[in-house]
Design a protein around this motif. Structure first.
Motif, PDB file in Angstrom:
ATOM      1  N   GLY A 125       9.957   0.659   4.193  1.00  5.33           N
ATOM      2  CA  GLY A 125      10.369  -0.616   4.750  1.00  5.33           C
ATOM      3  C   GLY A 125       9.193  -1.576   4.762  1.00  5.33           C
ATOM      4  N   LEU A 126       9.375  -2.760   4.187  1.00  8.21           N
ATOM      5  CA  LEU A 126       8.312  -3.753   4.109  1.00  8.21           C
ATOM      6  C   LEU A 126       8.703  -4.987   4.914  1.00  8.21           C
ATOM      7  CD1 LEU A 126       8.304  -2.083   1.287  1.00  8.21           C
ATOM      8  CD2 LEU A 126       6.768  -3.883   0.517  1.00  8.21           C
ATOM      9  N   GLY A 127       7.733  -5.570   5.614  1.00  9.82           N
ATOM     10  CA  GLY A 127       7.999  -6.766   6.393  1.00  9.82           C
ATOM     11  C   GLY A 127       6.779  -7.667   6.465  1.00  9.82           C
ATOM     12  N   SER A 133       4.981 -15.118   3.117  1.00  9.49           N
ATOM     13  CA  SER A 133       5.552 -13.780   3.289  1.00  9.49           C
ATOM     14  C   SER A 133       6.220 -13.263   2.023  1.00  9.49           C
ATOM     15  CB  SER A 133       6.554 -13.784   4.447  1.00  9.49           C
ATOM     16  OG  SER A 133       5.891 -13.990   5.674  1.00  9.49           O
ATOM     17  N   GLU A 134       6.944 -14.127   1.333  1.00  5.99           N
ATOM     18  CA  GLU A 134       7.627 -13.664   0.122  1.00  5.99           C
ATOM     19  C   GLU A 134       6.617 -13.218  -0.935  1.00  5.99           C
ATOM     20  OE1 GLU A 134      11.108 -15.123  -3.038  1.00  5.99           O
ATOM     21  OE2 GLU A 134      10.638 -16.308  -1.240  1.00  5.99           O
ATOM     22  N   ASP A 138       5.975  -9.433  -2.502  1.00  3.09           N
ATOM     23  CA  ASP A 138       5.916  -9.213  -3.951  1.00  3.09           C
ATOM     24  C   ASP A 138       4.625  -8.508  -4.345  1.00  3.09           C
ATOM     25  OD1 ASP A 138       8.368 -10.339  -4.481  1.00  3.09           O
ATOM     26  OD2 ASP A 138       7.578 -12.315  -4.972  1.00  3.09           O
ATOM     27  N   ASN A 139       3.520  -8.946  -3.758  1.00  2.00           N
ATOM     28  CA  ASN A 139       2.228  -8.322  -4.079  1.00  2.00           C
ATOM     29  C   ASN A 139       2.198  -6.860  -3.658  1.00  2.00           C
ATOM     30  OD1 ASN A 139       1.214 -10.672  -5.168  1.00  2.00           O
ATOM     31  ND2 ASN A 139       0.146 -11.302  -3.305  1.00  2.00           N
ATOM     32  N   ALA A 140       2.755  -6.566  -2.490  1.00  2.00           N
ATOM     33  CA  ALA A 140       2.785  -5.179  -2.024  1.00  2.00           C
ATOM     34  C   ALA A 140       3.599  -4.310  -2.969  1.00  2.00           C
ATOM     35  CB  ALA A 140       3.352  -5.115  -0.611  1.00  2.00           C
ATOM     36  N   ILE A 141       4.736  -4.809  -3.415  1.00  2.00           N
ATOM     37  CA  ILE A 141       5.591  -4.038  -4.328  1.00  2.00           C
ATOM     38  C   ILE A 141       4.900  -3.861  -5.679  1.00  2.00           C
ATOM     39  CG2 ILE A 141       7.797  -4.083  -5.572  1.00  2.00           C
ATOM     40  CD1 ILE A 141       8.944  -5.526  -3.068  1.00  2.00           C
ATOM     41  N   GLN A 142       4.162  -4.880  -6.122  1.00  2.00           N
ATOM     42  CA  GLN A 142       3.401  -4.744  -7.363  1.00  2.00           C
ATOM     43  C   GLN A 142       2.333  -3.659  -7.241  1.00  2.00           C
ATOM     44  OE1 GLN A 142       1.867  -8.538  -8.717  1.00  2.00           O
ATOM     45  NE2 GLN A 142       3.864  -9.535  -8.491  1.00  2.00           N
ATOM     46  N   GLU A 143       1.665  -3.595  -6.081  1.00  2.00           N
ATOM     47  CA  GLU A 143       0.653  -2.558  -5.865  1.00  2.00           C
ATOM     48  C   GLU A 143       1.287  -1.170  -5.885  1.00  2.00           C
ATOM     49  OE1 GLU A 143      -2.746  -2.881  -5.667  1.00  2.00           O
ATOM     50  OE2 GLU A 143      -2.194  -4.876  -6.388  1.00  2.00           O
ATOM     51  N   LEU A 144       2.468  -1.044  -5.310  1.00  2.00           N
ATOM     52  CA  LEU A 144       3.179   0.231  -5.372  1.00  2.00           C
ATOM     53  C   LEU A 144       3.523   0.584  -6.810  1.00  2.00           C
ATOM     54  CD1 LEU A 144       5.647  -0.316  -2.386  1.00  2.00           C
ATOM     55  CD2 LEU A 144       3.822   1.387  -2.453  1.00  2.00           C
ATOM     56  N   SER A 145       3.926  -0.406  -7.586  1.00  2.00           N
ATOM     57  CA  SER A 145       4.371  -0.172  -8.963  1.00  2.00           C
ATOM     58  C   SER A 145       3.213   0.193  -9.883  1.00  2.00           C
ATOM     59  CB  SER A 145       5.086  -1.416  -9.506  1.00  2.00           C
ATOM     60  OG  SER A 145       6.200  -1.755  -8.719  1.00  2.00           O
ATOM     61  N   LYS A 146       2.015  -0.331  -9.606  1.00  2.00           N
ATOM     62  CA  LYS A 146       0.869  -0.110 -10.487  1.00  2.00           C
ATOM     63  C   LYS A 146       0.251   1.276 -10.318  1.00  2.00           C
ATOM     64  CE  LYS A 146      -1.606  -3.659  -9.301  1.00  2.00           C
ATOM     65  NZ  LYS A 146      -2.689  -4.685  -9.242  1.00  2.00           N
ATOM     66  N   LEU A 173      10.448 -11.662   7.079  1.00  2.00           N
ATOM     67  CA  LEU A 173      11.131 -11.296   5.843  1.00  2.00           C
ATOM     68  C   LEU A 173      10.962  -9.799   5.672  1.00  2.00           C
ATOM     69  CD1 LEU A 173      10.254 -14.056   3.201  1.00  2.00           C
ATOM     70  CD2 LEU A 173      12.313 -13.830   4.604  1.00  2.00           C
ATOM     71  N   ASN A 174      12.080  -9.123   5.398  1.00  2.00           N
ATOM     72  CA  ASN A 174      12.056  -7.672   5.260  1.00  2.00           C
ATOM     73  C   ASN A 174      12.767  -7.240   3.991  1.00  2.00           C
ATOM     74  OD1 ASN A 174      12.310  -8.114   8.508  1.00  2.00           O
ATOM     75  ND2 ASN A 174      11.037  -6.348   8.013  1.00  2.00           N
TER      76      ASN A 174
END
Length: 275
Positions: A125-127, A133-134, A138-146, A173-174
């Motif tokens: 869960g990301l918030g 925030s958006e 996005d940056n957090a999800i990119q770090e997970l993806s890399k 934003l979650n």
């Protein structure tokens, strides 16, 4: 599940803490146990439905010798993750790495490390309610993806919600993402906390405003209660901003404690807006 085993794969390589180990090299031996369903290959007689162990052996030998590590723990981890990344039919791998010539100044038949790595399914869960925030999400999800050990499989829509716990702060934003990871739960926690820190997360006020927050909601069907790690997340059934995105991407996921599917959960007194 079926198993394909490779025993005593002998490789000469240059791993070790001491300079002579890196300069002169030494013998290593690998025992590899692949957990893979071979029934489809048996029926179809199609090698693509199983693991080409000849090709795998050559790939491991190349991987094993192209990089030098100080610790056999690092070598074993690298090989296990390489197998899981490149052989998608393999559900898990158990690897025993022998170092028979280890410089321990006494007679031993072998020193070895045993590890087991598998494909783990987790929901995060990301918030965020500070800054852009958006973009932070996005940056957090990119770090997970890399990351080489973690792959984002699904991502929910963004949901706007009122702050929970401490209400006098901006809306959040979650979202929720499903990931496949080779990390153990404790190491997954360390990984997401590193992402938080890199994106400016500070922990000053409990439930206070934050640039980014990443919680492990579920990790397989594990139930873990440790001082710094609770899985499933203890507030899942009280938070609409978790329930709604979970229902979007995994409606039939079963909460391992309550036994309820996500689609069976709802909170009517909390306003959540899907963006």
């Amino acid at each position: 599940m079926d198993h394909i085993n490779i025993d005593q794969l002998i490789i000469f390589a240059n791993h070790g803490l001491f300079s002579q180990e890196k300069d002169l090299g030494q013998k290593f031996a690998l025992d590899i146990d692949l957990c893979v369903n071979t029934q489809a290959a048996a029926f179809s007689k199609d090698l693509a439905q199983s693991v080409d162990y000849g090709a795998l052996i050559q790939a491991i030998k190349q991987r094993f010798t192209e990089t030098t590590y100080d610790l056999i723990e690092s070598v074993a981890e690298d090989i296990a993750q390489y197998i899981l990344r490149h052989y998608t039919l393999v559900a898990s791998v158990r690897l025993r790495l022998h170092k028979p010539w280890a410089p321990v100044m006494t007679a031993v038949e072998s020193i070895y490390i045993d590890i087991e790595r598998r494909r783990n399914r987790a929901f995060l869960g990301l918030g965020s309610n500070l800054g852009d925030s958006e973009n932070l999400l996005d940056n957090a999800i990119q770090e997970l993806s890399k990351a080489p050990h973690t792959e984002v499989k699904k991502q929910s829509s963004l949901y706007q919600t009122k702050a929970w716990g401490l209400e006098d702060q901006p809306d959040f934003l979650n979202c929720v993402v499903e990931v496949e990871t080779f990390l153990e739960a404790e190491n997954l926690l360390n990984f997401v906390q590193t992402i938080e820190n890199n994106l400016g997360r500070t922990r000053e006020v409990k439930w206070g405003p934050r640039s980014i927050d990443i919680d492990i909601l579920f990790y397989n069907d594990a139930i873990i209660y440790q001082e710094d790690l609770f899985i499933p997340h203890p507030y899942i059934e009280e938070r609409a901003f978790i329930i709604e995105p979970m229902k979007e991407i995994a409606p039939f996921w079963i909460h391992p404690v309550s036994g309820k599917q996500m689609r069976q959960l709802s909170i009517t007194d909390e306003e959540v807006t899907r963006l």
